[in-house]
Design an enzyme around this catalytic site. Structure first.
Site, PDB file in Angstrom:
ATOM      1  N   SER A   1       0.811  -1.217   0.000  1.00  0.00           N
ATOM      2  CA  SER A   1       0.000   0.000   0.000  1.00  0.00           C
ATOM      3  C   SER A   1       0.845   1.268   0.000  1.00  0.00           C
ATOM      4  O   SER A   1       0.680   2.131  -0.877  1.00  0.00           O
ATOM      5  CB  SER A   1      -0.957  -0.009   1.189  1.00  0.00           C
ATOM      6  OG  SER A   1      -0.254  -0.175   2.412  1.00  0.00           O
TER       7      SER A   1
ATOM      8  N   GLY B   1       4.216   1.650  -0.484  1.00  0.00           N
ATOM      9  CA  GLY B   1       5.157   1.685  -1.602  1.00  0.00           C
ATOM     10  C   GLY B   1       4.477   2.113  -2.888  1.00  0.00           C
ATOM     11  O   GLY B   1       4.994   2.946  -3.644  1.00  0.00           O
TER      12      GLY B   1
ATOM     13  N   ALA C   1      -3.691   3.957   3.401  1.00  0.00           N
ATOM     14  CA  ALA C   1      -3.851   3.427   2.046  1.00  0.00           C
ATOM     15  C   ALA C   1      -4.007   1.919   2.167  1.00  0.00           C
ATOM     16  O   ALA C   1      -3.512   1.313   3.116  1.00  0.00           O
ATOM     17  CB  ALA C   1      -2.646   3.767   1.169  1.00  0.00           C
TER      18      ALA C   1
ATOM     19  N   LYS D   1       5.174   5.186  18.166  1.00  0.00           N
ATOM     20  CA  LYS D   1       4.296   4.391  17.312  1.00  0.00           C
ATOM     21  C   LYS D   1       4.345   2.919  17.706  1.00  0.00           C
ATOM     22  O   LYS D   1       3.327   2.225  17.706  1.00  0.00           O
ATOM     23  CB  LYS D   1       4.695   4.563  15.840  1.00  0.00           C
ATOM     24  CG  LYS D   1       3.701   3.919  14.874  1.00  0.00           C
ATOM     25  CD  LYS D   1       4.061   4.175  13.436  1.00  0.00           C
ATOM     26  CE  LYS D   1       3.051   3.511  12.506  1.00  0.00           C
ATOM     27  NZ  LYS D   1       3.426   3.637  11.079  1.00  0.00           N
TER      28      LYS D   1
ATOM     29  N   SER E   1      -3.762  -3.516  11.515  1.00  0.00           N
ATOM     30  CA  SER E   1      -3.010  -4.202  10.458  1.00  0.00           C
ATOM     31  C   SER E   1      -2.666  -5.630  10.878  1.00  0.00           C
ATOM     32  O   SER E   1      -2.695  -6.547  10.044  1.00  0.00           O
ATOM     33  CB  SER E   1      -1.735  -3.421  10.139  1.00  0.00           C
ATOM     34  OG  SER E   1      -0.947  -3.254  11.303  1.00  0.00           O
TER      35      SER E   1
END
Length: 305
Positions: A12, A14, A131, A184, A252
């Protein structure tokens, strides 16, 4: 030095960066895994970016890792566990002083890559851009975010940094990139594993806030011990804000597990637990969470490292 952007990883982010750079007239080349993937990419005619429900295809040239020619600038956008092995193949092509932008989740893979390519400059990146891949070679822009880039070993701004602004890639150079990455990592450790274990979207964790808060307490202790007090500041409050803001989303890690894909646990929760062990810390809840997640992944037949 060549101004070409080589992109390793057609996932996504890249694909998003590649399309944006190509749209801005920058020279871009995609590096595909093998000849079979290269042929599939060429048959598709390049990458397609869907933005505001408008699709546009970009005929970006593709090649494999063993193609001829030096690489001066490389965006490494593959998964954390693939980064070092992929760079081992590409290392002979990297020019002296080549610059790599590392877009991996978590921590640990950046050092693994740097060890493979001591003659290159490794720039770390932390992204909140949204994305997702709708299909092979097609990515949909899913929401505005931001990108922070920095080099812990060299604070000098790269000459190509204006390319990002030209391409509409929101970014900022920071000397505190490790603080960004640790922050993060802590957010991911507090949210992602629990969504897998409770089989829920992010908002489902509102029913488990006691567990979330206890993890944030231990993660804050770890961040302080690792010399990252800024990354620990108000961690629990931000975790809850993220849960509320992304309540309808699936993490994710959850998506990887549902799709029977390898997760990046080694570079997220695994990295946190290894850091705690190096500092002689016994973080009971974090360690127990890691073991529960490892057991869950093994029961599904998925790698746990």
């Amino acid at each position: 030095m060549s101004s070409t952007w080589h992109i390793l990883g057609a996932g996504s982010l890249g694909s998003l960066w590649a399309c944006r750079l190509a749209a801005a007239g920058k020279a871009v080349r995609m590096i595909l895994r093998d000849d079979r993937r290269l042929q599939a990419y060429q048959r598709a005619g390049g990458l397609t970016l869907v933005e505001h429900d408008q699709a546009r295809q970009y005929a970006i040239p593709g090649e494999t890792a063993d193609a001829p020619g030096p690489i001066h600038r490389l965006l490494v956008a593959c998964k954390a566990y693939d980064a070092a092995p992929a760079l081992a193949r590409l290392a002979p092509r990297l020019a002296e002083g080549a610059e790599l932008v590392l877009l991996q989740n978590g921590l640990g893979s950046q050092d693994e890559v740097a060890d493979q390519v001591p003659h290159a400059r490794c720039i770390f990146a932390s992204s909140t851009e949204g994305a997702f891949r709708e299909d092979d070679w097609q990515v949909r822009f899913a929401g505005h975010g931001f990108n922070w880039l920095g080099d812990p070993a060299n604070p000098t701004l790269p000459e190509w940094f204006d390319d990002l602004q030209d391409a509409g890639i929101p970014g900022q150079w920071t000397v505190d990139i490790l603080t960004r990455l640790w922050r993060k990592l802590a957010l991911n450790c507090a949210i992602n594993p629990l969504t897998v274990l409770h089989e829920c979207h992010n908002g489902g964790l509102l029913e488990h806030l006691g567990e979330v808060e206890a993890l944030c307490t231990e993660l804050s202790q770890l961040l302080h011990r690792c010399g990252q007090p800024e990354a620990a500041q108000d961690l629990g409050e931000e975790v809850q804000r993220v849960i509320l803001a992304t309540a309808a989303n699936y993490s994710s890690m959850y998506q990887d597990v549902r799709a029977n894909r390898r997760t990046e646990v080694h570079y997220l929760l695994g990295h946190a637990c290894r850091a705690a062990a190096r500092h002689g810390m016994h973080l009971e809840r974090l360690e127990r969470l890691h073991q529960r997640l490892v057991d869950n992944l093994r029961a599904r037949g998925l790698p746990s490292d």
